[in-house]
Design a protein around this motif. Sequence first.
Motif, short mmCIF file in Angstrom:
data_model
loop_
_atom_site.label_atom_id
_atom_site.label_comp_id
_atom_site.label_asym_id
_atom_site.label_seq_id
_atom_site.Cartn_x
_atom_site.Cartn_y
_atom_site.Cartn_z
N SER A 81 0.97 -1.38 0.07
CA SER A 81 -0.06 0.18 -0.09
C SER A 81 0.84 1.26 -0.19
N LEU A 82 0.34 2.25 -0.78
CA LEU A 82 1.25 3.48 -0.65
C LEU A 82 0.32 4.65 -0.99
N VAL A 83 0.61 6.00 -0.43
CA VAL A 83 -0.25 7.06 -0.74
C VAL A 83 0.94 7.97 -1.05
N ALA A 89 0.53 19.80 -3.53
CA ALA A 89 -1.04 19.87 -2.81
C ALA A 89 -0.96 18.98 -1.41
N ARG A 90 0.04 19.04 -0.72
CA ARG A 90 0.05 18.59 0.49
C ARG A 90 -0.49 19.68 1.54
N GLY A 91 -1.26 18.91 2.44
CA GLY A 91 -1.70 19.73 3.63
C GLY A 91 -3.14 20.18 3.41
N LEU A 92 -3.76 19.54 2.22
CA LEU A 92 -4.99 20.11 1.83
C LEU A 92 -6.08 19.04 2.23
N GLY A 93 -5.71 17.73 2.81
CA GLY A 93 -6.68 16.57 3.08
C GLY A 93 -6.74 15.71 2.08
N THR A 118 5.41 11.64 9.98
CA THR A 118 4.13 12.12 10.76
C THR A 118 3.09 12.43 9.82
N ALA A 119 3.22 12.84 8.61
CA ALA A 119 1.89 13.31 7.91
C ALA A 119 1.35 12.04 7.59
N CYS A 124 -3.54 8.39 8.93
CA CYS A 124 -4.35 7.31 9.51
C CYS A 124 -4.96 7.39 10.99
N PHE A 125 -4.64 8.21 11.71
CA PHE A 125 -5.42 8.55 12.98
C PHE A 125 -6.42 9.19 12.74
N LYS A 126 -6.52 10.19 11.76
CA LYS A 126 -7.68 11.06 11.47
C LYS A 126 -8.76 10.43 10.89
N LEU A 127 -8.50 9.32 10.15
CA LEU A 127 -9.60 8.36 9.69
C LEU A 127 -9.87 7.25 10.57
#
Length: 158
Positions: A81-83, A89-93, A118-119, A124-127
């Motif tokens: 898996s990867l993202v 565009a980072r930091g925009l959700g 950390t990003a 992961c934690f937000k989801l």
Amino acid sequence: MEVELLTPDRWRTEKKRLIGFALRFGDKRLAIATIHALRKLDDSTLDSDASGVYTAVIAVAVHGSRIVGFGFAADGGEGGSLVVVHPDARGLGIGGKIVAAMIGRLGSITCNVAVDNTASMAICFKLGMKAVSMHRGPTGKPTLRFEKTADLGVPIKV
């Protein structure tokens, strides 16, 4: 910005472009085994089987005609898996929307995130993903294993 889940035909069309995107913007954080899994992905796994189950997913975030990010997971993340999100565009959700779309398609997902990333851990934690174990990753760094199962009928908040 919209997230598109690729069909086998779209994957065949976009494969070279997306692998190049991952290599260019992955900030040297992507496991070589995951890149190999992406290269070797059997496009038929992007279709559901007779019971409606998907074994792989590729989700692409597009703004206009420009790819701003994409994610991949095979075998619920066990097969890789990867993202990757474009630096502009980072930091925009976008990463969270990509992962949420992948969870929605697969029903559950696992991933491994180095503790210095950390990003990705924040996504992961937000989801609502749970860190279930820690091990040494392919580069020798401490790495957390995250898991998430979609709650049927409950949208994932990004």
